[in-house]
Design a protein around this motif. Sequence first.
Motif, PDB file in Angstrom:
ATOM      1  N   ASN A 215       6.226  39.536  85.744  1.00  0.00           N
ATOM      2  CA  ASN A 215       6.816  40.295  86.838  1.00  0.00           C
ATOM      3  C   ASN A 215       6.988  41.769  86.456  1.00  0.00           C
ATOM      4  O   ASN A 215       6.847  42.660  87.301  1.00  0.00           O
TER       5      ASN A 215
ATOM      6  N   TYR B 266       3.715  43.313  87.030  1.00  0.00           N
ATOM      7  CA  TYR B 266       3.498  43.422  88.477  1.00  0.00           C
ATOM      8  C   TYR B 266       4.241  44.622  89.062  1.00  0.00           C
ATOM      9  O   TYR B 266       3.674  45.429  89.809  1.00  0.00           O
TER      10      TYR B 266
ATOM     11  N   SER C 148       9.259  43.025  93.205  1.00  0.00           N
ATOM     12  CA  SER C 148       9.376  42.878  91.758  1.00  0.00           C
ATOM     13  C   SER C 148      10.835  42.943  91.312  1.00  0.00           C
ATOM     14  O   SER C 148      11.272  42.152  90.473  1.00  0.00           O
TER      15      SER C 148
END
Length: 319
Positions: free
Chosen positions: A68, A71, A105
Amino acid sequence: MMDNVSEVTVFTLSGLNYTVEHRLTLFSLTLLWYLLILLVNVALIVTIIQDKNLHEPMYIFLCNLCINGLYGTAGFYPKFLLDLLSPHVISYAACLLQGFVIHSSACSDFSILALMAYDRYVAICQPLVYHLVMTKQRITIFVFFSWLLPLYCMLMNTVSILGSKLCGSHINKLYCVNWMVIQIACSVPKANSIIAYFNIMFYFGHAVFIVWSYVYLIKTCLISKENRGKFLQTCVPHLISLGTYSFAVLLDLMYMRFGSSDLSQSLQNFMSIEFLLIPPIMNPLIYGFKLTKIRNKILSGTTGIELRAFWLGDDLTNS
C-alpha cells in the motif's frame, strides 16, 4: 459565466515557486528518496513472500502495508518529479485519479493498521484460540476488505464530484485532493458532503478500535512478563508506525482545513506531503530492524550475497 465555469479541463497547482537550480536540486533529492522508498519496501515484500516461515498473519499484514505504501507514493512522486521539470499543471481526469489514489491509500493504511492491532490483541490476550481465529480463510477475507472498502469509499467520494460546476482552476496544493477540488466548485454537492462525513466516521471507528485494542493489550501485559516481552517485540513497531502515520495525516488534514497562509511555502509543502515522505520509508525500516524473524532473514540474505561475492572474487583471482 456559469456556462463556462464547468468547462475547466486543466488545473494549475501551487507550491513550486522556485528557481531552475532549486528545482533541479529538489528533483535529484526527491528521486533519490523515492528510489529509497521503492528499495526498502520491495526488499521487505520480497523477503516475506519468499520465506514460508514468514507466512503468518502479522507478516502478511505488514507485506500489504508495504504494498500500500508503494501504491500511495506512486500516486504522488512520478507526477511531482515531472512537475519539477515542466509546468505545474494537471488535467481534470488526472487530478481526480491522483486524489483517488492518495485518499484510498491513506484509508487503506488505517484499515491494515487496524488489522495488525486486532492480530496483536488476539495473539497476546487470547493466545489459546489464536490459530482458530486467525485462519488462512479469515486472513484472506481481512486483507481483501482492507483493500476493497477504502477503494470503494474513495471511489464514491470521487464520483460524487463528477459533474460539479467549477468556479476556478487553481488548486492551492502540490497535488490534487478531492477537498481542494470541492473548494473551487461553485457549490458543494450534497452527495459529496454525506459521503465525506460517512467516510470520516467510518475511519474514526477504526481509530477507536485501535485505541481500545491497545488499552486492553497494555492492561494484559502489565500482569505478565511473558506478554510484556511479546508486546515490546511486536507491538512497539506497530505503535510507532501508527503514531507517525496518524500524526502526519492529521497534520495535513488540519492544515488543509484550518491552516494559515502566513507560513512559508516550504513549510506548507512539507506539512502537506509529510505522510508521503516519512511513513513509507519508516514502516519497512522499523519492522525490518525490530522484528527478529525479518531482521535475521535480511541479515542472512545480505551475508550470503557477501560470501558469494567473496568466493567469486577469490576464484577470479586464483584463475
